[in-house]
Enzyme design. Structure first.
Site, short mmCIF file in Angstrom:
data_model
loop_
_atom_site.label_atom_id
_atom_site.label_comp_id
_atom_site.label_asym_id
_atom_site.label_seq_id
_atom_site.Cartn_x
_atom_site.Cartn_y
_atom_site.Cartn_z
N ASP A 291 45.37 43.31 39.56
CA ASP A 291 44.31 42.97 38.62
C ASP A 291 44.96 42.45 37.35
O ASP A 291 45.62 43.18 36.63
CB ASP A 291 43.45 44.20 38.32
CG ASP A 291 42.15 43.85 37.59
OD1 ASP A 291 42.10 42.78 36.96
OD2 ASP A 291 41.20 44.64 37.67
N ARG B 136 43.37 41.03 34.79
CA ARG B 136 42.44 40.93 33.68
C ARG B 136 42.90 41.72 32.46
O ARG B 136 43.51 42.77 32.58
CB ARG B 136 41.05 41.42 34.10
CG ARG B 136 40.35 40.48 35.06
CD ARG B 136 39.05 41.07 35.55
NE ARG B 136 39.26 42.23 36.40
CZ ARG B 136 38.28 42.87 37.02
NH1 ARG B 136 37.03 42.46 36.88
NH2 ARG B 136 38.55 43.92 37.79
#
Length: 397
Positions: A327, A329
Site C-alpha cells: 500500500d 498511499r
C-alpha cells in the site's frame, strides 16, 4: 534510538554535524550532514576521517544555474538518479584535496559574488542538485541536507559524507548508533524529516468551490491542488461541518475501474456510492476523493497488477512483484485537506485500520470507525480475503 528533528536543527545551527539515515529499502545508509554555511576545515577533516565516504555538497538548482554547473553525465543511470554536477575546485586552491581547500571551495560556492569561472573543473568537491520540494519529492540525503539548511534559516546548501565502517563495509543502523554515541552526535531519519515537514508546512491550496448535484444528493464540492505533485483532489461536503461535533468522513482513493466502469475485481465503486448515500442520509459529512489510483501505484501499474493476479498472484504479491509496497498511499495531503475544512474529530467510514492510523498521525482524532462493508462478489472474494489476511482490513467474509 533516533533524535527529534528539532534537536538536530539546534545542533546544525551551532555548526555541528548530525547523522541522517534513509530507508532500509532504499540505500539503507547514514550520512554525516552539516550546513555548508558553517563549514570549516575541521568539519571536513572529521567527515573524511570518520565517515570515509565522498564529500558532496547538496545545493538548489539556483546555485547550479548561477555557477554554470552542468550535470556530470548527460544520461543518468544511477539507481536513485542522484543529480551530480561536474566536480569543482575553487581557483584559489592548489590541489584542492586538503580539508582546508575543500572547505574553501564550499565557502566560495556559497559566495554570492562567485561566478562559474571562479571554479576549476573537474575538482574535489561534488555538488548535488536537490529536487524542488525536497524530501517530500525525493527521500534522499541530497534533499535532506537542503531541507535541513532551509529549516535552520541558513543558505540552502549542505555538506554530506557517507559513513563507512573501518572494514570498508557500509555502516548500517547498529553501526550508526555506535558512531553517534562515540562522537555525541544527533541521529535522525529522513522518514522523520518527511513527517516533520508534513506537520509544519501547508501543502494544499483550496482552488475552486461549486455546488454539485448528484444521484445521491447535492454537495458542496471543493477542489484542491497540492505543492508535492500535479494531483488534484476533491472534497464533497454535506451540511454544516463547522459545529465542532464529530463529522462522518470517507477518505476514498480513486479507482477508475471500480468507480466509473463498475469493475467486479474490487468493492471500490459500491463503497463510494454507499458512502455518499450514508452522508446524504445523515445530512452532514465529507467525502474526500483522493487521486491515489491503485493504492497509490497509478492506473497502468494497477492494470499490470491485475495481469499478475490473473497469473495466480494475490493483490499484495502483485504489487510487490512490480516493486511497490503493498500500500503506497500517504494520508498527509488528505489530512491537510480535512484540516482546511475545519475538521478535528472524525467518524471514519472505513474497513482499513491503517487509514485510521494514517490520519491520526496528523493530529486528527478518529473517535469512531464506521464499517463500510459491501457484499462480496464471486470475482472479488479472493481479493477481499487477501485484504483481511495481509492488509489487516476488518471484514466479515
Amino acid at each position: 534510538m533516533f533524535h527529534r528533528i528539532e534537536e538536530a536543527l539546534e545542533d546544525l545551527k551551532k555548526g555541528k554535524v548530525v547523522i541522517v539515515c534513509d530507508d532500509e529499502n532504499r540505500e539503507n545508509e547514514g550520512d554525516f550532514i552539516a550546513l555548508a554555511e558553517y563549514i570549516t576545515p575541521e568539519t571536513i577533516n572529521f567527515m573524511i576521517t570518520h565517515g570515509r565516504g565522498l564529500v558532496c555538497v547538496p545545493i538548489t538548482e539556483g546555485y547550479a544555474e548561477r555557477l554554470q554547473l552542468e550535470p556530470m553525465v548527460s544520461h543518468n543511470t544511477d539507481s536513485h538518479h542522484t543529480a551530480f554536477t561536474v566536480s569543482i575546485d575553487h581557483v584559489s586552491t592548489t590541489t584542492g584535496i586538503s580539508a582546508h581547500e575543500r572547505a574553501t571551495t564550499i565557502q566560495e560556492l556559497l559566495n554570492p559574488a562567485s561566478k562559474g569561472a571562479d571554479f576549476n573543473r573537474p575538482g574535489h568537491i561534488f555538488p548535488l542538485i536537490a529536487k524542488e520540494g525536497g524530501v517530500l519529492r525525493r527521500a534522499g540525503h541530497t534533499e535532506a541536507a537542503v531541507d535541513l539548511a532551509k529549516l535552520c534559516g541558513a543558505e540552502p546548501a549542505g555538506v554530506i559524507c557517507e559513513i563507512i565502517n573501518e572494514d570498508g563495509t557500509m555502516a548500517r543502523v547498529p553501526d550508526l548508533i555506535e558512531c553517534a554515541k562515540q562522537f555525541d552526535i544527533k541521529m535522525i531519519t529522513i522518514e522523520d524529516l518527511i513527517a516533520y515537514r508534513r506537520h509544519h508546512e501547508t501543502l494544499v491550496t483550496r482552488e475552486v468551490e461549486i455546488t454539485l448535484p448528484t444521484d445521491f444528493g447535492t454537495f458542496h464540492a471543493i477542489g484542491y491542488s497540492n505543492s508535492l505533485d500535479t494531483k488534484e483532489h476533491i472534497a464533497l461536503v454535506k451540511g454544516d461541518i463547522s459545529t465542532g461535533e464529530p463529522v462522518l468522513v470517507r477518505v476514498h482513493s480513486e479507482c477508475l475501474t471500480g468507480d466509473v466502469f463498475g469493475s467486479h475485481r474490487c468493492d471500490c465503486g459500491p463503497q463510494l456510492h454507499a458512502a455518499l448515500a450514508q452522508i446524504e442520509r445523515e445530512g452532514k459529512g465529507v467525502l474526500l476523493y483522493m487521486r491515489q489510483e491503485g493504492r497509490g501505484i497509478g492506473l497502468l501499474n494497477k492494470l499490470r497488477a491485475y495481469k499478475l493476479q490473473e497469473e495466480g498472484f494475490d493483490t499484495v504479491e502483485a504489487n510487490e512483484k512490480l516493486g511497490f509496497p503493498a500500500d503506497l498511499r500517504d494520508y498527509g495531503i488528505g489530512a491537510q485537506i480535512l484540516k482546511d475544512l475545519g475538521l478535528q474529530s472524525l467518524r471514519l467510514l472505513t474497513n482499513n485500520p491503517r487509514k485510521i492510523a494514517g490520519l491520526q498521525g496528523y493530529d486528527l482524532e478518529v473517535i469512531e470507525r464506521v464499517p463500510l462493508q459491501m457484499p462480496a462478489k464471486e470475482e472479488n472474494k479472493s481479493y477481499l480475503q487477501t485484504k483481511v489476511n495481509k492488509l489487516g482490513h476488518l471484514l466479515n467474509l
